[in-house]
Structures are given as structure tokens and as C-alpha cells.
Design a protein around this motif. Structure first.
Motif, PDB file in Angstrom:
ATOM      1  N   GLN A   7       6.247   7.137   0.813  1.00  0.00           N
ATOM      2  CA  GLN A   7       6.996   7.033   2.061  1.00  0.00           C
ATOM      3  C   GLN A   7       7.903   8.229   2.308  1.00  0.00           C
ATOM      4  OE1 GLN A   7       9.240   3.432   2.542  1.00  0.00           O
ATOM      5  NE2 GLN A   7       9.981   4.018   4.556  1.00  0.00           N
ATOM      6  N   ARG A   8       8.689   8.630   1.309  1.00  0.00           N
ATOM      7  CA  ARG A   8       9.609   9.749   1.503  1.00  0.00           C
ATOM      8  C   ARG A   8       8.877  11.036   1.848  1.00  0.00           C
ATOM      9  NH1 ARG A   8      12.166  10.250  -3.536  1.00  0.00           N
ATOM     10  NH2 ARG A   8      11.940  12.473  -3.401  1.00  0.00           N
ATOM     11  N   ARG A   9       7.802  11.296   1.143  1.00  0.00           N
ATOM     12  CA  ARG A   9       7.051  12.533   1.382  1.00  0.00           C
ATOM     13  C   ARG A   9       6.303  12.502   2.708  1.00  0.00           C
ATOM     14  NH1 ARG A   9       4.905  13.856  -4.711  1.00  0.00           N
ATOM     15  NH2 ARG A   9       6.934  14.515  -5.488  1.00  0.00           N
ATOM     16  N   VAL A  10       5.803  11.340   3.100  1.00  0.00           N
ATOM     17  CA  VAL A  10       5.124  11.225   4.392  1.00  0.00           C
ATOM     18  C   VAL A  10       6.118  11.473   5.526  1.00  0.00           C
ATOM     19  CG1 VAL A  10       4.005   9.600   5.983  1.00  0.00           C
ATOM     20  CG2 VAL A  10       3.227   9.763   3.616  1.00  0.00           C
ATOM     21  N   LEU A  11       7.301  10.901   5.426  1.00  0.00           N
ATOM     22  CA  LEU A  11       8.316  11.136   6.455  1.00  0.00           C
ATOM     23  C   LEU A  11       8.702  12.613   6.513  1.00  0.00           C
ATOM     24  CD1 LEU A  11      10.559   7.976   5.960  1.00  0.00           C
ATOM     25  CD2 LEU A  11       8.949   8.429   7.820  1.00  0.00           C
ATOM     26  N   ALA A  12       8.796  13.268   5.367  1.00  0.00           N
ATOM     27  CA  ALA A  12       9.106  14.702   5.336  1.00  0.00           C
ATOM     28  C   ALA A  12       7.959  15.504   5.957  1.00  0.00           C
ATOM     29  CB  ALA A  12       9.371  15.159   3.909  1.00  0.00           C
ATOM     30  N   LEU A  13       6.721  15.090   5.712  1.00  0.00           N
ATOM     31  CA  LEU A  13       5.574  15.786   6.294  1.00  0.00           C
ATOM     32  C   LEU A  13       5.568  15.641   7.814  1.00  0.00           C
ATOM     33  CD1 LEU A  13       2.988  17.419   5.976  1.00  0.00           C
ATOM     34  CD2 LEU A  13       1.771  15.260   5.644  1.00  0.00           C
ATOM     35  N   ILE A  14       5.939  14.488   8.315  1.00  0.00           N
ATOM     36  CA  ILE A  14       6.011  14.296   9.765  1.00  0.00           C
ATOM     37  C   ILE A  14       7.009  15.284  10.366  1.00  0.00           C
ATOM     38  CG2 ILE A  14       6.733  12.697  11.584  1.00  0.00           C
ATOM     39  CD1 ILE A  14       5.578  10.433   9.760  1.00  0.00           C
ATOM     40  N   GLU A  15       8.156  15.450   9.730  1.00  0.00           N
ATOM     41  CA  GLU A  15       9.150  16.416  10.205  1.00  0.00           C
ATOM     42  C   GLU A  15       8.602  17.841  10.134  1.00  0.00           C
ATOM     43  OE1 GLU A  15      13.124  16.133   8.719  1.00  0.00           O
ATOM     44  OE2 GLU A  15      13.026  13.945   8.665  1.00  0.00           O
ATOM     45  N   ALA A  16       7.932  18.165   9.031  1.00  0.00           N
ATOM     46  CA  ALA A  16       7.373  19.511   8.877  1.00  0.00           C
ATOM     47  C   ALA A  16       6.291  19.769   9.919  1.00  0.00           C
ATOM     48  CB  ALA A  16       6.812  19.687   7.464  1.00  0.00           C
ATOM     49  N   HIS A  17       5.474  18.775  10.201  1.00  0.00           N
ATOM     50  CA  HIS A  17       4.422  18.912  11.207  1.00  0.00           C
ATOM     51  C   HIS A  17       5.033  19.177  12.581  1.00  0.00           C
ATOM     52  CE1 HIS A  17       0.601  18.127  13.278  1.00  0.00           C
ATOM     53  NE2 HIS A  17       1.324  17.452  14.139  1.00  0.00           N
ATOM     54  N   THR A  18       6.064  18.433  12.913  1.00  0.00           N
ATOM     55  CA  THR A  18       6.746  18.620  14.192  1.00  0.00           C
ATOM     56  C   THR A  18       7.333  20.023  14.285  1.00  0.00           C
ATOM     57  OG1 THR A  18       7.226  16.261  14.310  1.00  0.00           O
ATOM     58  CG2 THR A  18       8.549  17.705  15.701  1.00  0.00           C
ATOM     59  N   ALA A  19       7.958  20.487  13.213  1.00  0.00           N
ATOM     60  CA  ALA A  19       8.530  21.838  13.200  1.00  0.00           C
ATOM     61  C   ALA A  19       7.418  22.883  13.300  1.00  0.00           C
ATOM     62  CB  ALA A  19       9.353  22.045  11.939  1.00  0.00           C
ATOM     63  N   HIS A  20       6.300  22.649  12.643  1.00  0.00           N
ATOM     64  CA  HIS A  20       5.186  23.592  12.688  1.00  0.00           C
ATOM     65  C   HIS A  20       4.670  23.762  14.117  1.00  0.00           C
ATOM     66  CE1 HIS A  20       1.631  25.853  11.660  1.00  0.00           C
ATOM     67  NE2 HIS A  20       0.921  24.988  12.363  1.00  0.00           N
TER      68      HIS A  20
ATOM     69  N   ALA B 274       0.846  -1.199   0.000  1.00  0.00           N
ATOM     70  CA  ALA B 274       0.000   0.000   0.000  1.00  0.00           C
ATOM     71  C   ALA B 274       0.880   1.247   0.000  1.00  0.00           C
ATOM     72  CB  ALA B 274      -0.912   0.008   1.217  1.00  0.00           C
ATOM     73  N   THR B 275       0.402   2.302  -0.633  1.00  0.00           N
ATOM     74  CA  THR B 275       1.117   3.570  -0.652  1.00  0.00           C
ATOM     75  C   THR B 275       0.764   4.366   0.592  1.00  0.00           C
ATOM     76  OG1 THR B 275       1.040   3.595  -3.061  1.00  0.00           O
ATOM     77  CG2 THR B 275       1.478   5.687  -1.974  1.00  0.00           C
ATOM     78  N   PRO B 276       1.775   4.744   1.394  1.00  0.00           N
ATOM     79  CA  PRO B 276       1.482   5.524   2.596  1.00  0.00           C
ATOM     80  C   PRO B 276       0.983   6.924   2.256  1.00  0.00           C
ATOM     81  CG  PRO B 276       3.845   5.032   2.451  1.00  0.00           C
ATOM     82  CD  PRO B 276       3.188   4.450   1.256  1.00  0.00           C
ATOM     83  N   THR B 277       0.040   7.415   3.040  1.00  0.00           N
ATOM     84  CA  THR B 277      -0.481   8.777   2.891  1.00  0.00           C
ATOM     85  C   THR B 277      -0.601   9.399   4.274  1.00  0.00           C
ATOM     86  OG1 THR B 277      -2.775   8.051   3.015  1.00  0.00           O
ATOM     87  CG2 THR B 277      -1.821   8.202   0.813  1.00  0.00           C
ATOM     88  N   ALA B 278      -0.536  10.722   4.324  1.00  0.00           N
ATOM     89  CA  ALA B 278      -0.662  11.427   5.604  1.00  0.00           C
ATOM     90  C   ALA B 278      -1.217  12.818   5.364  1.00  0.00           C
ATOM     91  CB  ALA B 278       0.692  11.525   6.292  1.00  0.00           C
ATOM     92  N   THR B 279      -1.887  13.349   6.380  1.00  0.00           N
ATOM     93  CA  THR B 279      -2.411  14.712   6.352  1.00  0.00           C
ATOM     94  C   THR B 279      -2.036  15.390   7.656  1.00  0.00           C
ATOM     95  OG1 THR B 279      -4.270  14.002   4.994  1.00  0.00           O
ATOM     96  CG2 THR B 279      -4.504  16.101   6.137  1.00  0.00           C
ATOM     97  N   SER B 280      -1.661  16.654   7.562  1.00  0.00           N
ATOM     98  CA  SER B 280      -1.309  17.456   8.731  1.00  0.00           C
ATOM     99  C   SER B 280      -2.141  18.730   8.675  1.00  0.00           C
ATOM    100  CB  SER B 280       0.187  17.793   8.700  1.00  0.00           C
ATOM    101  OG  SER B 280       0.515  18.735   9.691  1.00  0.00           O
TER     102      SER B 280
END
Length: 54
Positions: A25-38, A6-12
């Protein structure tokens, strides 16, 4: 747990208007970092620090 292959997806989202999504996967991991920074820079969170409750 997602099915194998399955292709991982995420929303922040944030009440300040921050609304981002990611696919893959790469973009979801980057979004997790961006969410934490936000969370550290969100105007709604930083505005409330140092103020007394009414």
C-alpha cells in the motif's frame, strides 16, 4: 475490487521509457504520486507543448 487481505500492486509506464512498479500500500501510493509528477515533467509531453501540429 481486490479480495480482503490482498497485497496492492501497481505499474506506471510511459512511452518515454518510464517504467515503474510497486508492491504494498505505501509503495503503491508513492508510485501514484510519482506517476502524477512524471506527467508534468515527461519529455514527450513537455516537448509537444508550444508546437503546432503538422
Amino acid at each position: 475490487m481486490a479480495p480482503r487481505g490482498a497485497t496492492p500492486t501497481a505499474t506506471s509506464k510511459c512511452l518515454c521509457g518510464w517504467d515503474r512498479s510497486a508492491v504494498g500500500q505505501r509503495r503503491v501510493l508513492a508510485l501514484i504520486e510519482a506517476h502524477t509528477a512524471h506527467r508534468d515533467t515527461c519529455p514527450l509531453r513537455t516537448h509537444q507543448e508550444g508546437t503546432e501540429a503538422a
